[in-house]
Design a protein around this motif. Structure first.
Motif, short mmCIF file in Angstrom:
data_model
loop_
_atom_site.label_atom_id
_atom_site.label_comp_id
_atom_site.label_asym_id
_atom_site.label_seq_id
_atom_site.Cartn_x
_atom_site.Cartn_y
_atom_site.Cartn_z
N ASP A 217 0.83 -1.21 0.00
CA ASP A 217 0.00 0.00 0.00
C ASP A 217 0.86 1.26 0.00
O ASP A 217 0.57 2.24 -0.70
N ILE A 218 1.93 1.24 0.79
CA ILE A 218 2.78 2.44 0.87
C ILE A 218 3.50 2.67 -0.46
O ILE A 218 3.51 3.79 -1.00
N PHE A 219 4.07 1.61 -1.02
CA PHE A 219 4.85 1.76 -2.26
C PHE A 219 3.97 2.10 -3.47
O PHE A 219 4.47 2.57 -4.49
N ALA A 220 2.66 1.82 -3.34
CA ALA A 220 1.76 2.12 -4.47
C ALA A 220 1.45 3.61 -4.58
O ALA A 220 0.96 4.07 -5.61
N ALA A 221 1.76 4.38 -3.54
CA ALA A 221 1.48 5.82 -3.59
C ALA A 221 2.35 6.46 -4.68
O ALA A 221 3.51 6.08 -4.87
N SER A 222 1.77 7.44 -5.36
CA SER A 222 2.40 7.92 -6.60
C SER A 222 3.78 8.55 -6.42
O SER A 222 4.61 8.48 -7.31
N ASP A 223 4.02 9.16 -5.26
CA ASP A 223 5.32 9.81 -5.05
C ASP A 223 6.26 8.98 -4.19
O ASP A 223 7.30 9.48 -3.75
N VAL A 224 5.89 7.73 -3.91
CA VAL A 224 6.74 6.86 -3.08
C VAL A 224 7.45 5.87 -4.01
O VAL A 224 6.81 5.13 -4.74
#
Ligand code: PEP
Length: 250
Positions: A217-224
């Motif tokens: 979920d965290i890595f799916a964020a666009s700026d991560v």
């Protein structure tokens, strides 16, 4: 610009030769997922052994001195890291800021020294819990970036890690929205410092209580663009699911 996911393990003051089996297993997982960049930063004493144990895995360090040599008892310089086989180095980690009173200016000088010697550099930033609670996180992170990122930072040798100190080792994480918003703020600050093209290409990692359960979920964020992982990088059993989560996102 496409940014490949990067997952970096920080073993902190953990790891003896008996743990090299974990390095081998992590290296095998990294090789099985060529779409993700993986690095592991064991303590200085294990760098050469880790390189020998897993020659294909990027092995890094957790700090370096800004000078190449000299009267700095107990410190390790960038050329020493290179000679040991390190290819990357973390500077400005919050534990060094807290325990060794390192400043953002120190991180800048260390980053510049590491770059001079051909190392990839991961500069850390992140607010304390008190700063977070006081609504100062944004300003603190912007100021840290301004003081610690060299002007010539570029995607091929520089990575930023946003690590809210209150999330490190605590099992607490900001919401995905809050993480992504801070990464966007960090990228905007990078743009001011290094220009739009470089800022679009520089990877920004999130760090703080990442596990196999929340990494996707965290890595799916666009700026991560991946994660800096402490506790969950100590064993392959915990670290490999994080590598797999990054790989699943391409
Ligand atoms: C860290 O120290 O960089 C870190 C992210 O630690 P943890 O994953 O254990 O919170």
């Amino acid at each position: 610009m496409t940014r490949r996911k990067l997952v970096v393990g920080n073993w902190k003051m953990n790891g003896l030769k008996r743990d090299l089996g974990e390095v081998r297993a992590i290296g095998a997982a990294a090789a099985a997922h060529p779409g993700v960049d993986v690095a592991l930063c064991p303590p200085f004493t294990l760098i050469a052994d880790a390189v020998a144990a897993s020659p294909g895995l990027v092995i890094g360090a957790q700090d370096c001195h800004a000078a190449d040599s000299g009267p700095h008892t107990g410190n390790i310089s960038a050329p020493m890291l290179v000679e040991a086989g390190a290819r990357t180095v973390i500077v400005g980690h919050s534990e060094r800021r807290a325990d060794q009173f390192e400043t953002s200016q120190d991180a800048w000088a260390k980053a510049a020294a590491a770059h001079r010697h051909g190392l990839h550099v991961i500069v850390c930033c992140g607010e304390t819990e008190a700063e977070h609670d006081a609504g100062r996180a944004e300003r603190v992170v912007q100021a840290q970036i301004e003081k610690s990122v060299p002007d010539e930072a570029a995607p091929d040798w520089f990575t930023l890690a946003y690590e809210p100190r209150w999330a490190i080792g605590t099992g607490r994480t900001p919401s995905i929205e809050a993480i992504n918003a801070m990464h966007a703020i960090a990228r905007a600050k990078l743009k001011q410092l290094v220009g739009g093209e470089a800022a679009r290409g520089i990877r920004i990692l999130y760090g703080g209580s990442v596990t196999g359960a929340n990494a996707g979920d965290i890595f799916a964020a666009s700026d991560v663009d991946g994660g800096l992982i402490g506790g969950a990088s100590l064993t392959a059993a915990k670290f490999v699911p994080i590598i797999e989560a990054a790989a699943a996102l391409g």
